[in-house]
Scaffold this active site. Structure first.
Site, PDB file in Angstrom:
ATOM      1  N   ILE A 161       0.843  -1.210   0.000  1.00  0.00           N
ATOM      2  CA  ILE A 161       0.000   0.000   0.000  1.00  0.00           C
ATOM      3  C   ILE A 161       0.872   1.252   0.000  1.00  0.00           C
ATOM      4  CG2 ILE A 161      -1.785   1.288   1.261  1.00  0.00           C
ATOM      5  CD1 ILE A 161      -2.888  -1.466   2.197  1.00  0.00           C
ATOM      6  N   ARG A 243      -4.278   1.736  10.682  1.00  0.00           N
ATOM      7  CA  ARG A 243      -5.040   1.377  11.873  1.00  0.00           C
ATOM      8  C   ARG A 243      -4.953   2.516  12.871  1.00  0.00           C
ATOM      9  NH1 ARG A 243      -7.361  -1.846   9.306  1.00  0.00           N
ATOM     10  NH2 ARG A 243      -7.518  -4.092   9.617  1.00  0.00           N
ATOM     11  N   GLU A 272     -12.811   2.075  17.135  1.00  0.00           N
ATOM     12  CA  GLU A 272     -13.931   2.142  16.170  1.00  0.00           C
ATOM     13  C   GLU A 272     -15.142   1.374  16.686  1.00  0.00           C
ATOM     14  OE1 GLU A 272     -12.624   0.888  12.309  1.00  0.00           O
ATOM     15  OE2 GLU A 272     -10.933   2.255  12.355  1.00  0.00           O
ATOM     16  N   HIS A 290     -13.684   4.482   8.021  1.00  0.00           N
ATOM     17  CA  HIS A 290     -12.968   3.248   7.620  1.00  0.00           C
ATOM     18  C   HIS A 290     -13.437   2.759   6.244  1.00  0.00           C
ATOM     19  CE1 HIS A 290     -10.637  -0.411   9.381  1.00  0.00           C
ATOM     20  NE2 HIS A 290     -10.490  -0.338   8.067  1.00  0.00           N
TER      21      HIS A 290
HETATM   22  C1  DGY Z   1      -8.508  -4.512   6.134  1.00  0.00           C
HETATM   23  O1  DGY Z   1      -8.750  -5.359   5.274  1.00  0.00           O
HETATM   24  O2  DGY Z   1      -7.669  -4.687   6.984  1.00  0.00           O
HETATM   25  C2  DGY Z   1      -9.267  -3.236   6.093  1.00  0.00           C
HETATM   26  O3  DGY Z   1      -8.832  -2.314   7.001  1.00  0.00           O
HETATM   27  C3  DGY Z   1     -10.739  -3.504   6.356  1.00  0.00           C
HETATM   28  O4  DGY Z   1     -11.272  -3.969   5.222  1.00  0.00           O
END
Ligand code: DGY
Length: 326
Positions: A161, A243, A272, A290
């Site tokens: 990511i 997170r 959350e 989220h």
């Molecule tokens: C994940 O996949 O960890 C996302 O944060 C929630 O879909």
């Protein structure tokens, strides 16, 4: 694993196509209400079942794992993050854990890019003003934000990511910096034109924007604590799509309120769906619920991954997305 169809417990409602396929392949027990299940409900549902399919909203901690029946051999998580699952406890009971990496990389990187733009350009603050009916029209000094091109972005966590974020922001004219447990391979580093900082503290002190893209582990819990947030420049923005637990949310809210940092874009929170109340009062923070991986395409792909992981486990292969303790 039995010869008959495996019994699979799904804790939340999944996309219809995914549920249909699960019903065809497995003896799937679905959650039509989509109401999060309590630990007692999960344990009761797991009786006689072989696979548990939880999501990030389920706390699969050591206490719950200890109560699962012996028939549960696989926890096939619907999601990439596994910080809600006690891997050590699962391992101790020889329960295999899998997740869904890769298929939500682009969606999460897109959400990061949204927040990197929305926070400094005051997009949600502007939206609130327009809806309030109080907008008085354009003026040269009205709602001035900050440009992102030409600025430095420090990415914390340069996995899939983080790298996808780097590719996107190059297009915005930002310069990429990063801190990661391991330095990237030379080729990737030069493709991304990324500068590596071994010291997170030093990187924080030199950046205009910070994006958090690392997993939440015991080592990254409150990685951005008050002391580290204090290293940021007063004009810096912080974006978090990883997170919530990685930032000390209360400290962040205090610093935003005191304008010790310019702004933030948050998609994830420490508790959350609860949110630090002070954050709700601030205009210099964009708050998303989220949504990082929340696209139709992403959710279907996550479901397909869960199905493949279950099938390969049932067929006695080592599932490709098996998660090991670090
Ligand atoms: C994940 O996949 O960890 C996302 O944060 C929630 O879909």
């Amino acid at each position: 694993m039995p010869q008959r169809k495996p019994v699979v417990i799904v804790t939340r409602t999944l996309p219809r196509d995914v549920e249909t396929r699960m019903m065809e392949l497995f003896e799937a027990r679905l959650n039509a209400s989509d109401k999060p299940m309590t630990a007692d409900e999960i344990v009761a549902a797991a009786e006689g079942a072989n696979v548990l399919v939880p999501t990030v909203t389920d706390k699969i901690d050591a206490a719950l794992i200890a109560r699962l029946p012996d028939s549960i051999e696989l926890i096939a998580n619907f999601g990439v993050g596994v910080n809600h699952i006690d891997l050590e406890a699962a391992n101790a009971r020889k329960i295999v854990v899998t997740n869904t990496p890769g298929v939500l990389t682009d969606d999460t990187a897109d959400m990061t890019a949204c927040l990197l733009l929305a926070a400094p350009r005051r997009l949600t603050e502007g939206d609130r003003l327009v809806r309030s009916g109080k907008w008085e029209g354009w003026s040269p000094t009205f709602m001035i934000g900050h440009r992102i091109s030409g600025k430095r972005l420090g990415i914390i966590g340069m996995g899939r990511i983080g790298q996808a974020v780097a590719r996107r922001v190059k297009g915005f004219g930002m310069t990429v910096h990063y801190h990661n447990r391991r330095r990237l391979h030379e080729e990737i580093e030069s493709e991304l034109e990324a500068t590596y900082w071994e010291s997170l503290d030093q990187m924080l002190a030199h950046m205009d924007f910070i994006s958090i893209n690392c997993p939440h582990t015991k080592d990254t819990h409150h990685l951005l604590n008050e002391e580290r947030l204090n290293l940021l420049k007063p004009h810096a923005f912080v974006v978090n799509t990883a997170r919530g637990e990685i930032i000390d949310e209360a400290a962040l809210a205090r610093m935003l309120a005191e304008n010790k940092i310019a702004g933030a874009g948050l998609d994830v929170y420490e508790r959350e769906p609860e949110i630090e109340p002070a954050l709700l009062e601030l205009d210099n923070v964009v708050l998303a619920p989220h949504l990082g991986s929340a696209t139709h395409e992403g959710r279907i792909a996550m479901g397909e991954k869960v199905i493949v992981n279950i099938r390969s486990f049932v067929d006695q292969h080592n599932p490709r997305d098996r998660v090991y303790e670090v």
